[in-house]
Design a protein around this motif. Structure first.
Motif, short mmCIF file in Angstrom:
data_model
loop_
_atom_site.label_atom_id
_atom_site.label_comp_id
_atom_site.label_asym_id
_atom_site.label_seq_id
_atom_site.Cartn_x
_atom_site.Cartn_y
_atom_site.Cartn_z
N LEU A 1 3.97 -22.29 31.43
CA LEU A 1 2.97 -23.16 32.06
C LEU A 1 3.25 -23.30 33.55
N VAL B 1 -3.85 -25.57 34.67
CA VAL B 1 -3.36 -25.84 33.32
C VAL B 1 -3.85 -27.23 32.95
N LEU C 1 -4.43 -30.28 29.99
CA LEU C 1 -4.08 -30.86 28.69
C LEU C 1 -5.37 -31.25 28.01
N ASP C 2 -5.74 -30.53 26.96
CA ASP C 2 -6.99 -30.79 26.25
C ASP C 2 -6.85 -31.92 25.25
N LYS D 1 -3.74 -34.18 22.46
CA LYS D 1 -2.40 -34.30 21.89
C LYS D 1 -2.53 -34.96 20.53
N GLU E 1 0.84 -30.57 21.70
CA GLU E 1 -0.10 -30.61 22.81
C GLU E 1 -0.96 -29.36 22.80
N ARG F 1 -3.36 -27.11 25.18
CA ARG F 1 -3.62 -26.88 26.60
C ARG F 1 -4.52 -25.67 26.78
N SER F 2 -5.27 -25.69 27.87
CA SER F 2 -6.08 -24.55 28.29
C SER F 2 -5.60 -24.13 29.67
#
Length: 68
Positions: A4, A14, A16-17, A19, A24, A26-27
């Motif tokens: 990341l 990066v 955080l979509d 949790k 987590e 992530r995209s």
């Protein structure tokens, strides 16, 4: 090396979509140029780890990315 961090250092976003528990999701978004910089940085990190200690290479790249 955290993948990341490599992506962010290459100019990628990066995100955080979500949790759920300790997992987590992530995209990573970016331009093709940023993706190419990421690939080159990843190749360099892998080559450096193989020269010093190849057994740790995969676990250090993958473990940090899924739980950080």
């Amino acid at each position: 090396m955290n993948i990341l961090e490599l992506a962010a250092d290459a100019g990628m976003l990066v995100v955080l979509d979500g949790k759920i528990g300790r997992t987590e999701y992530r995209s990573v978004h970016g331009t093709l140029d940023a993706f190419q910089r990421f690939v080159h940085a990843l190749e360099s990190a892998l080559a450096n780890n193989e020269e010093s200690d190849g057994s740790q290479c995969r676990s250090s790249l993958c473990a940090e990315s899924s739980s950080s």
